[in-house]
Design a protein around this motif. Structure first.
Motif, PDB file in Angstrom:
ATOM      1  N   PHE A  36      39.062  42.475 132.686  1.00 35.91           N
ATOM      2  CA  PHE A  36      40.694  42.905 131.580  1.00 35.91           C
ATOM      3  C   PHE A  36      41.467  43.394 130.774  1.00 35.91           C
ATOM      4  O   PHE A  36      42.270  44.271 130.128  1.00 35.91           O
ATOM      5  N   LEU A  37      40.435  42.378 129.933  1.00 33.60           N
ATOM      6  CA  LEU A  37      40.554  42.263 128.052  1.00 33.60           C
ATOM      7  C   LEU A  37      40.013  43.947 127.905  1.00 33.60           C
ATOM      8  O   LEU A  37      41.364  44.257 127.095  1.00 33.60           O
ATOM      9  N   LEU A  38      38.767  43.706 128.187  1.00 30.67           N
ATOM     10  CA  LEU A  38      38.485  45.191 127.964  1.00 30.67           C
ATOM     11  C   LEU A  38      39.812  46.163 127.903  1.00 30.67           C
ATOM     12  O   LEU A  38      39.458  47.247 127.494  1.00 30.67           O
ATOM     13  N   TYR A  39      39.873  45.782 129.413  1.00 32.96           N
ATOM     14  CA  TYR A  39      41.432  47.279 129.894  1.00 32.96           C
ATOM     15  C   TYR A  39      42.087  47.770 128.324  1.00 32.96           C
ATOM     16  O   TYR A  39      42.766  48.926 127.915  1.00 32.96           O
ATOM     17  N   LYS A  40      42.299  46.398 128.302  1.00 27.82           N
ATOM     18  CA  LYS A  40      44.009  46.652 127.748  1.00 27.82           C
ATOM     19  C   LYS A  40      43.754  46.804 126.028  1.00 27.82           C
ATOM     20  O   LYS A  40      44.825  47.219 125.845  1.00 27.82           O
ATOM     21  N   SER A  44      45.293  50.021 124.246  1.00 26.94           N
ATOM     22  CA  SER A  44      45.977  50.046 123.057  1.00 26.94           C
ATOM     23  C   SER A  44      45.449  50.858 122.039  1.00 26.94           C
ATOM     24  O   SER A  44      45.850  51.506 121.300  1.00 26.94           O
ATOM     25  N   ILE A  45      43.951  50.736 122.072  1.00 24.22           N
ATOM     26  CA  ILE A  45      44.083  51.757 121.015  1.00 24.22           C
ATOM     27  C   ILE A  45      43.830  53.542 121.433  1.00 24.22           C
ATOM     28  O   ILE A  45      43.956  53.752 120.727  1.00 24.22           O
ATOM     29  N   SER A  47      46.469  54.584 123.110  1.00 27.52           N
ATOM     30  CA  SER A  47      48.251  54.759 122.748  1.00 27.52           C
ATOM     31  C   SER A  47      48.943  54.695 121.275  1.00 27.52           C
ATOM     32  O   SER A  47      49.199  55.189 120.660  1.00 27.52           O
ATOM     33  N   ALA A  48      47.790  54.274 120.634  1.00 27.81           N
ATOM     34  CA  ALA A  48      47.847  54.041 119.340  1.00 27.81           C
ATOM     35  C   ALA A  48      47.446  55.264 118.595  1.00 27.81           C
ATOM     36  O   ALA A  48      47.774  55.944 118.183  1.00 27.81           O
ATOM     37  N   ASN A  49      46.301  56.072 119.412  1.00 28.28           N
ATOM     38  CA  ASN A  49      45.697  57.597 118.862  1.00 28.28           C
ATOM     39  C   ASN A  49      46.582  58.209 119.120  1.00 28.28           C
ATOM     40  O   ASN A  49      47.102  59.271 118.422  1.00 28.28           O
ATOM     41  N   LYS A  50      47.839  58.671 120.696  1.00 25.25           N
ATOM     42  CA  LYS A  50      48.501  58.987 121.163  1.00 25.25           C
ATOM     43  C   LYS A  50      50.339  58.709 119.982  1.00 25.25           C
ATOM     44  O   LYS A  50      50.278  60.054 119.906  1.00 25.25           O
ATOM     45  N   ALA A  51      50.416  57.628 119.419  1.00 25.48           N
ATOM     46  CA  ALA A  51      51.130  57.740 118.903  1.00 25.48           C
ATOM     47  C   ALA A  51      51.178  58.586 117.382  1.00 25.48           C
ATOM     48  O   ALA A  51      51.700  59.440 116.453  1.00 25.48           O
TER      49      ALA A  51
END
Length: 89
Positions: A36-40, A44-45, A47-51
């Motif tokens: 779960f932590l690896l997934y999160k 986040s990485i 979504s940051a790249n998409k932004a």
């Protein structure tokens, strides 16, 4: 050293999870939390790249940059109106 020694150390009779009353549930919970932590982190990485990509594809227009500079007090009203007139043609 036995091939099975890691398994017995981790989940065997004297292993890391042997003192818990849940038996086989604790290793599942442990790995579930890790996954779960690896997934999160990956989420986040991504979504940051998409932004960052969205910002690169659609940079601010010159008028919006000018408005931001005026709103922040970087330029006065006279300079704002002159530059806006210059940009609009």
């Amino acid at each position: 050293m036995h091939m099975n020694s890691f398994g017995s150390w981790f989940c065997g009779p004297n292993g890391f999870f042997s003192g818990f009353h849940f038996g086989g549930f604790m290793p599942l919970l442990f790995w579930g939390i890790i996954l779960f932590l690896l997934y999160k982190i990956a989420q986040s990485i991504i979504s940051a790249n998409k932004a960052n990509n969205i910002n690169m594809e659609h940079p601010d227009s010159p008028i919006s940059i000018l408005e931001k500079r005026y709103a922040s007090g970087e330029i006065d009203q006279e300079e704002f109106l002159q530059r806006k007139k210059d940009l609009n043609g």
